[in-house]
Design an enzyme around this catalytic site. Structure first.
Site, PDB file in Angstrom:
ATOM      1  CG  HIS A  23      50.845  38.578  33.389  1.00  0.00           C
ATOM      2  ND1 HIS A  23      51.163  39.297  32.263  1.00  0.00           N
ATOM      3  CD2 HIS A  23      49.945  39.333  34.076  1.00  0.00           C
ATOM      4  CE1 HIS A  23      50.502  40.437  32.267  1.00  0.00           C
ATOM      5  NE2 HIS A  23      49.754  40.490  33.352  1.00  0.00           N
ATOM      6  CB  CYS A  65      54.511  35.731  28.030  1.00  0.00           C
ATOM      7  SG  CYS A  65      53.761  37.326  27.629  1.00  0.00           S
TER       8      CYS A  65
END
Length: 300
Positions: A23, A65
Site C-alpha cells: 500500500h 497507490c
C-alpha cells in the site's frame, strides 16, 4: 554495516532489479512491518549505494497507490544516477486491483478477493508471454504495460537510456513456457467491479463477513473525520483553505512530516495504517504551513 537488517551487497558491475508492491500514499510506502518508508529515505538509500559503487545500474518497479510521488521531483531524467524507475500510478492517483470477483476473467469461486493488481499483472504476464527476453527492451515492456494499465497513469523516472536495454539483463533470459499463448496483451474486462487498491480488503469482507465489512467502513469514516477535524482545529478556516493538496513532494519537509505522523499516531493510540496513510499530504501541508508538534497535539 550499520543497517539494522539485510543490505544490498551487489558488486559495482552488477545490474539490480527491484520490484516492490504494498500500500502507498503521497510520499510514502507501507512496509510488511515497522515504520513507513518515506520517499526521501528511499532516494537517499539508492543514491548512497550508487555513490559507493553498490551497483552498476538499477531498475525499480513499484506498485502502490500514489507510487509516482516516491520519485516525482526527486529522480529526474537528467539525474546522474544510473537508475530507471517505473510506477503503477502518478503522484496523485490510486492503483487498482484485478482478477477480482465480478471481473472477466474472475478468480475461482473459492477466492473472495482480488488476485493481483493491474500494473503488476500487466508486466508479469507480458514477461511470461515472451519466448526470449533478450529480444525485448525495457522500453517495449514499459509501453505495453502502460497501454494495458488503463485505470492509472504508469510513470517512469530516472535514466531513460536504460529503457533500451534488454529485459533479460534484469529479469532473466529464455524460459520454457508451455502456457505462453494463454497470456493476452488485451485489456481486461473490468466491468463495474473497479477496485482501488486501498479497498481490496473490503472486497473480501463484503463477501464473507457483512458485519466486519460495515465495521471497517465505519472505522475508515471515523479516521477520515478525525484527521480532517484535527487539521481544522490546528489551523484557522482561512488558513485551512490555503493548505495545498498539490504540494509536490520535492518541496516537503520530510523530518517534520515524520514527526507529525508519528505524533498523531501516538496521541490517537493507533496507526494510520494502509487506509489512513492517504492523508499524508495533509500532514505535509501542515508542515509547509509551519505547524509544529505541540500545536498538533493541542489540536487533537
Amino acid at each position: 554495516e550499520h543497517a539494522p537488517g539485510r543490505v544490498l551487497r551487489a558488486p559495482r558491475h552488477d545490474r539490480v532489479f527491484v520490484y516492490y508492491s504494498d500500500h502507498g500514499a503521497p510520499g510514502l510506502l507501507g512496509m510488511p512491518s515497522g515504520d513507513y518508508l518515506y520517499a526521501d529515505q528511499l532516494m537517499s538509500a539508492i543514491r548512497t549505494r550508487f555513490e559507493n559503487d553498490g551497483f552498476k545500474e538499477m531498475v525499480v518497479f513499484v506498485e502502490a497507490c500514489e507510487s509516482g510521488s516516491m520519485f516525482d521531483g526527486l529522480l529526474s531524467h537528467d539525474d546522474l544516477m544510473d537508475v530507471w524507475v517505473t510506477t503503477a500510478s502518478n503522484p496523485r492517483e490510486s492503483s487498482y486491483g484485478v482478477y477480482c470477483p465480478g471481473m472477466v476473467p474472475a478468480p475461482p469461486k473459492e477466492f473472495t478477493t482480488c488476485l493481483g493488481d493491474l500494473y503488476s499483472v500487466a508486466w508479469m504476464e507480458d514477461v511470461q508471454s515472451q519466448r526470449d527476453l533478450s529480444n525485448e527492451s525495457l522500453h517495449t515492456l514499459f509501453a505495453r504495460v502502460k497501454r494495458r494499465t488503463n485505470l492509472s497513469h504508469v510513470m517512469d523516472y530516472g535514466e531513460r537510456e536504460i529503457e533500451f536495454e534488454p529485459v533479460s539483463w534484469y529479469i532473466g533470459g529464455e524460459w520454457n513456457r508451455d502456457n505462453r499463448d494463454n497470456y493476452a496483451h488485451a485489456e481486461l474486462e473490468l466491468g463495474s467491479s473497479i477496485v482501488e487498491q486501498r479497498d481490496a480488503d473490503l472486497v473480501h469482507l463484503s463477501m464473507t463477513d457483512p458485519r466486519a465489512y460495515e465495521a471497517q467502513k465505519k472505522k475508515r469514516a471515523e479516521m477520515d473525520r478525525h484527521v480532517e477535524e484535527t487539521v481544522g482545529r490546528a489551523v484557522s478556516a482561512a488558513e485551512a483553505s490555503e493548505l495545498r493538496s498539490d504540494l509536490p513532494t520535492s518541496e516537503w519537509d520530510w523530518a517534520c512530516l515524520r514527526r507529525l505522523i508519528s505524533t498523531y499516531e501516538r496521541e490517537r493510540g493507533e496507526r494510520l495504517g494502509d487506509y489512513g496513510i492517504k492523508h499524508s499530504h495533509l500532514f505535509a501541508s501542515l508542515c509547509a504551513h509551519g505547524l509544529d508538534v505541540a500545536e498538533l497535539v493541542a489540536a487533537m
